[in-house]
Design an enzyme around this catalytic site. Structure first.
Site, PDB file in Angstrom:
ATOM      1  N   HIS A 112     -55.752  83.002  20.652  1.00 38.10           N
ATOM      2  CA  HIS A 112     -54.697  82.057  21.028  1.00 38.10           C
ATOM      3  C   HIS A 112     -53.644  82.006  19.925  1.00 38.10           C
ATOM      4  CE1 HIS A 112     -56.704  79.513  18.150  1.00 38.10           C
ATOM      5  NE2 HIS A 112     -57.812  79.501  18.860  1.00 38.10           N
TER       6      HIS A 112
HETATM    7  P1  TYD Z   1     -61.174  76.484  19.242  1.00 41.58           P
HETATM    8  O1  TYD Z   1     -60.069  76.277  18.278  1.00 41.58           O
HETATM    9  O2  TYD Z   1     -60.822  76.727  20.674  1.00 41.58           O
HETATM   10  O3  TYD Z   1     -62.103  77.678  18.743  1.00 41.58           O
HETATM   11  P2  TYD Z   1     -61.712  79.218  18.533  1.00 41.58           P
HETATM   12  O4  TYD Z   1     -60.245  79.297  18.667  1.00 41.58           O
HETATM   13  O5  TYD Z   1     -62.197  79.556  17.175  1.00 41.58           O
HETATM   14  O6  TYD Z   1     -62.402  80.005  19.570  1.00 41.58           O
HETATM   15  O7  TYD Z   1     -62.169  75.254  19.124  1.00 41.58           O
HETATM   16  C1  TYD Z   1     -63.422  75.233  19.783  1.00 41.58           C
HETATM   17  C2  TYD Z   1     -63.755  73.799  20.162  1.00 41.58           C
HETATM   18  O8  TYD Z   1     -63.842  72.982  19.005  1.00 41.58           O
HETATM   19  C3  TYD Z   1     -62.732  73.153  21.060  1.00 41.58           C
HETATM   20  O9  TYD Z   1     -63.413  72.419  22.061  1.00 41.58           O
HETATM   21  C4  TYD Z   1     -61.985  72.195  20.181  1.00 41.58           C
HETATM   22  C5  TYD Z   1     -62.976  71.868  19.091  1.00 41.58           C
HETATM   23  N1  TYD Z   1     -62.315  71.649  17.791  1.00 41.58           N
HETATM   24  C6  TYD Z   1     -62.208  70.359  17.276  1.00 41.58           C
HETATM   25  O10 TYD Z   1     -62.643  69.374  17.886  1.00 41.58           O
HETATM   26  N2  TYD Z   1     -61.609  70.196  16.057  1.00 41.58           N
HETATM   27  C7  TYD Z   1     -61.124  71.236  15.337  1.00 41.58           C
HETATM   28  O11 TYD Z   1     -60.585  71.041  14.211  1.00 41.58           O
HETATM   29  C8  TYD Z   1     -61.211  72.558  15.888  1.00 41.58           C
HETATM   30  C9  TYD Z   1     -60.660  73.753  15.173  1.00 41.58           C
HETATM   31  C10 TYD Z   1     -61.827  72.707  17.107  1.00 41.58           C
END
Ligand code: TYD
Length: 137
Positions: A51
């Protein structure tokens, strides 16, 4: 102001008791830290984070082990192999990025300039390219 994704070398304090590195707000990294999170226990073959962010800037350090950060700036893709705890990758806003090729027990530390905001994510690559073009216009 840094506009390109780039590796930043961090201080490394050599010590026979063990080495030490650090980064501080607006000294080693070009933004004010607001949040730190980390990715760990990644099963072999998994991919994280396909993303971009509308506003968020990041700084990614391989505290342990290794992984690849693949970024796309709207025109081309570039791979940064992260495997030293005294190098970090700065990523400005509106860069598509994914992280893969995690080694066993790798630990990715990510510093960000803002608190978690689901509305800041762009999860569709075509939408990312559109917003990226508008940024450059
Ligand atoms: P996401 O950023 O989508 O993970 P990646 O991009 O590494 O695959 O985050 C995964 C999940 O964690 C999503 O449900 C949101 C949650 N999250 C938080 O609650 N706080 C945070 O600081 C981050 C980075 C993610």
């Amino acid at each position: 102001m840094m506009k390109e994704a780039q590796i930043i070398q961090l201080p490394k304090i050599f010590d026979k008791r063990g080495n030490l590195s650090f980064f501080e707000n607006v000294k080693q990294i070009p933004f004010q830290l607001e949040r730190v999170y980390w990715i760990y226990d990644v099963p072999g073959g998994e991919i994280r984070g396909s993303h971009a962010f509308k506003e968020q800037q990041e700084f990614i350090v391989a505290l342990s082990g290794s992984f690849d950060v693949i970024i796309h700036n709207g025109e081309e893709e570039k791979t940064f192999s992260m495997n030293r705890s005294y190098y970090g990758l700065y990523i400005p806003r509106l860069i598509w990025r994914r992280i893969d090729n995690f080694s066993t027990n790798s630990l990715a530390l990510i510093g960000s300039d803002r608190q978690f905001d689901p509305n800041d994510y762009i999860r569709d690559f075509e939408e990312f390219k559109t917003q990226n073009n508008e940024k450059d216009a």
